[in-house]
Design a protein around this motif. Structure first.
Motif, PDB file in Angstrom:
ATOM      1  N   PHE A  13       0.157  -5.327  10.070  1.00  0.00           N
ATOM      2  CA  PHE A  13      -1.012  -4.534   9.698  1.00  0.00           C
ATOM      3  C   PHE A  13      -2.275  -5.144  10.296  1.00  0.00           C
ATOM      4  O   PHE A  13      -3.127  -4.426  10.844  1.00  0.00           O
ATOM      5  N   GLU A  14      -2.401  -6.465  10.197  1.00  0.00           N
ATOM      6  CA  GLU A  14      -3.589  -7.139  10.735  1.00  0.00           C
ATOM      7  C   GLU A  14      -3.675  -6.991  12.247  1.00  0.00           C
ATOM      8  O   GLU A  14      -4.771  -6.966  12.818  1.00  0.00           O
TER       9      GLU A  14
ATOM     10  N   ASP B 186       5.201   1.288   0.439  1.00  0.00           N
ATOM     11  CA  ASP B 186       4.033   2.164   0.574  1.00  0.00           C
ATOM     12  C   ASP B 186       3.893   3.087  -0.630  1.00  0.00           C
ATOM     13  O   ASP B 186       2.792   3.336  -1.129  1.00  0.00           O
TER      14      ASP B 186
ATOM     15  N   ASP C  58      -8.839  -6.892   2.384  1.00  0.00           N
ATOM     16  CA  ASP C  58      -9.148  -6.350   3.701  1.00  0.00           C
ATOM     17  C   ASP C  58      -9.615  -4.903   3.542  1.00  0.00           C
ATOM     18  O   ASP C  58      -8.847  -4.047   3.087  1.00  0.00           O
TER      19      ASP C  58
ATOM     20  N   GLU D 248      -0.173  -6.991  -1.936  1.00  0.00           N
ATOM     21  CA  GLU D 248      -1.572  -6.742  -2.309  1.00  0.00           C
ATOM     22  C   GLU D 248      -2.387  -8.025  -2.282  1.00  0.00           C
ATOM     23  O   GLU D 248      -3.562  -8.013  -1.882  1.00  0.00           O
TER      24      GLU D 248
ATOM     25  N   LEU E 276      -3.184  -8.696   1.460  1.00  0.00           N
ATOM     26  CA  LEU E 276      -4.036  -7.767   2.205  1.00  0.00           C
ATOM     27  C   LEU E 276      -5.123  -7.102   1.367  1.00  0.00           C
ATOM     28  O   LEU E 276      -5.969  -6.402   1.917  1.00  0.00           O
TER      29      LEU E 276
ATOM     30  N   ARG F 246      -9.896  -2.599   5.641  1.00  0.00           N
ATOM     31  CA  ARG F 246      -9.025  -1.676   6.377  1.00  0.00           C
ATOM     32  C   ARG F 246      -7.793  -1.317   5.566  1.00  0.00           C
ATOM     33  O   ARG F 246      -7.332  -0.174   5.595  1.00  0.00           O
ATOM     34  N   PHE F 247      -7.267  -2.276   4.829  1.00  0.00           N
ATOM     35  CA  PHE F 247      -6.099  -2.020   3.999  1.00  0.00           C
ATOM     36  C   PHE F 247      -6.469  -1.093   2.842  1.00  0.00           C
ATOM     37  O   PHE F 247      -5.708  -0.182   2.494  1.00  0.00           O
TER      38      PHE F 247
ATOM     39  N   ALA G   3       2.338  -7.692   6.549  1.00  0.00           N
ATOM     40  CA  ALA G   3       0.927  -8.060   6.566  1.00  0.00           C
ATOM     41  C   ALA G   3       0.468  -8.436   7.968  1.00  0.00           C
ATOM     42  O   ALA G   3      -0.611  -8.035   8.420  1.00  0.00           O
TER      43      ALA G   3
END
Length: 258
Positions: free
Chosen positions: A49-50, A61, A199, A193, A196, A201-202, A46
């Motif tokens: 990713f941020e 994934d 978000d 989940e 993120l 973007r996620f 996480a």
């Protein structure tokens, strides 16, 4: 475990796939340690990713993509446990014996009772291949609980007939070790989940990248099942059509076909 994953990612590997050695014995203590390491890895995923840093964990994934398909209603009940053994894959061992997939070669190398014949005999009977490729979910279950009656059935993707054969000599018998790791993966992806999911973007990452990577596997399994139902005349027509297309492409000499 967490260190090992970082070791590969820090050296430029694009993604890491991990899976437990389910044939081994796992104590509650060791399984608890693994879960703590994976929970830390969820936070690493996480955070990366941020920060817009690559941190691809193939195992999670894929689960994220399948969950998205499930929520969209595009993952039928029978598709939650897909396997191409016999339907879209055949393995050949060093003796020329044919097996439904590469894992059967190793799990059955002593008894060889899942061998489908040999290269000297030609391809196996299509009916036998269809039987291996078809998954009757109503037969799946542990010694105590049928998968259809399990409260975790809706998010379990842990079916592997070869592993079931290795652990119970029955491709429909799920070992409790498999179930424990399926629940562990579910908890980790749920945490991811939760971390993120809000978000945007996620959300775009799942929709625009992960679904493009993992959704085609569903089509491949469906295509394998469909081809298994074709009669000889239909197969011949498809083969003639494919040959005509290839001839046409070769004749274009690099030009785009009309």
């Amino acid at each position: 475990f967490r260190h090992h994953v970082h070791w590969f990612l820090d050296r430029g590997f694009q993604q890491v796939y991990f899976a437990p050695v389910l044939e081994a014995e796992w104590s509650d203590e060791v399984l608890g340690a693994l879960e703590r390491e994976q929970a830390q890895l969820v936070e690493d995923y996480a955070t990366a990713f941020e920060a817009k840093r690559p941190f691809a964990i193939h195992t999670w994934d894929k689960a994220l993509a399948w969950r998205a398909l499930d929520r969209k209603g595009k993952l039928e009940r029978g598709q939650r446990m897909l396997c191409g053994a016999g339907a879209s894959t055949i393995a050949v061992d060093i003796y020329g014996d044919l097996y439904p997939c590469h894992r059967y070669v190793f799990y059955d190398k002593a008894d060889r009772d899942t061998a489908l014949g040999s290269v000297a005999q030609g391809l196996p009977d299509p009916a036998v291949l269809r039987d291996y490729g078809h998954i009757d979910r109503d037969q799946l279950g542990t010694a105590e609980v049928r998968c259809r009656d399990c409260p975790d059935e809706g998010h379990c993707y842990a079916y592997c007939p070869a592993l079931n054969y290795a652990l119970a000599r029955d491709r429909y018998r799920m070992d409790e070790r498999v179930c424990r790791f399926a629940r562990l993966e579910h908890r980790m992806v749920t945490q991811l989940e939760a971390r993120l999911g809000d978000d945007p973007r996620f959300q775009r990452f799942v929709e625009e990248r992960l679904l493009k990577i993992f959704a085609p596997g569903l089509a491949s399994a469906e295509l394998a099942a469909m081809l298994g139902e074709l009669d000889d005349a239909a197969v011949d027509r498809l083969a003639d059509r494919a040959a005509a297309i290839f001839d046409r492409l070769k004749g274009t000499r690099g030009e785009k076909p009309a």
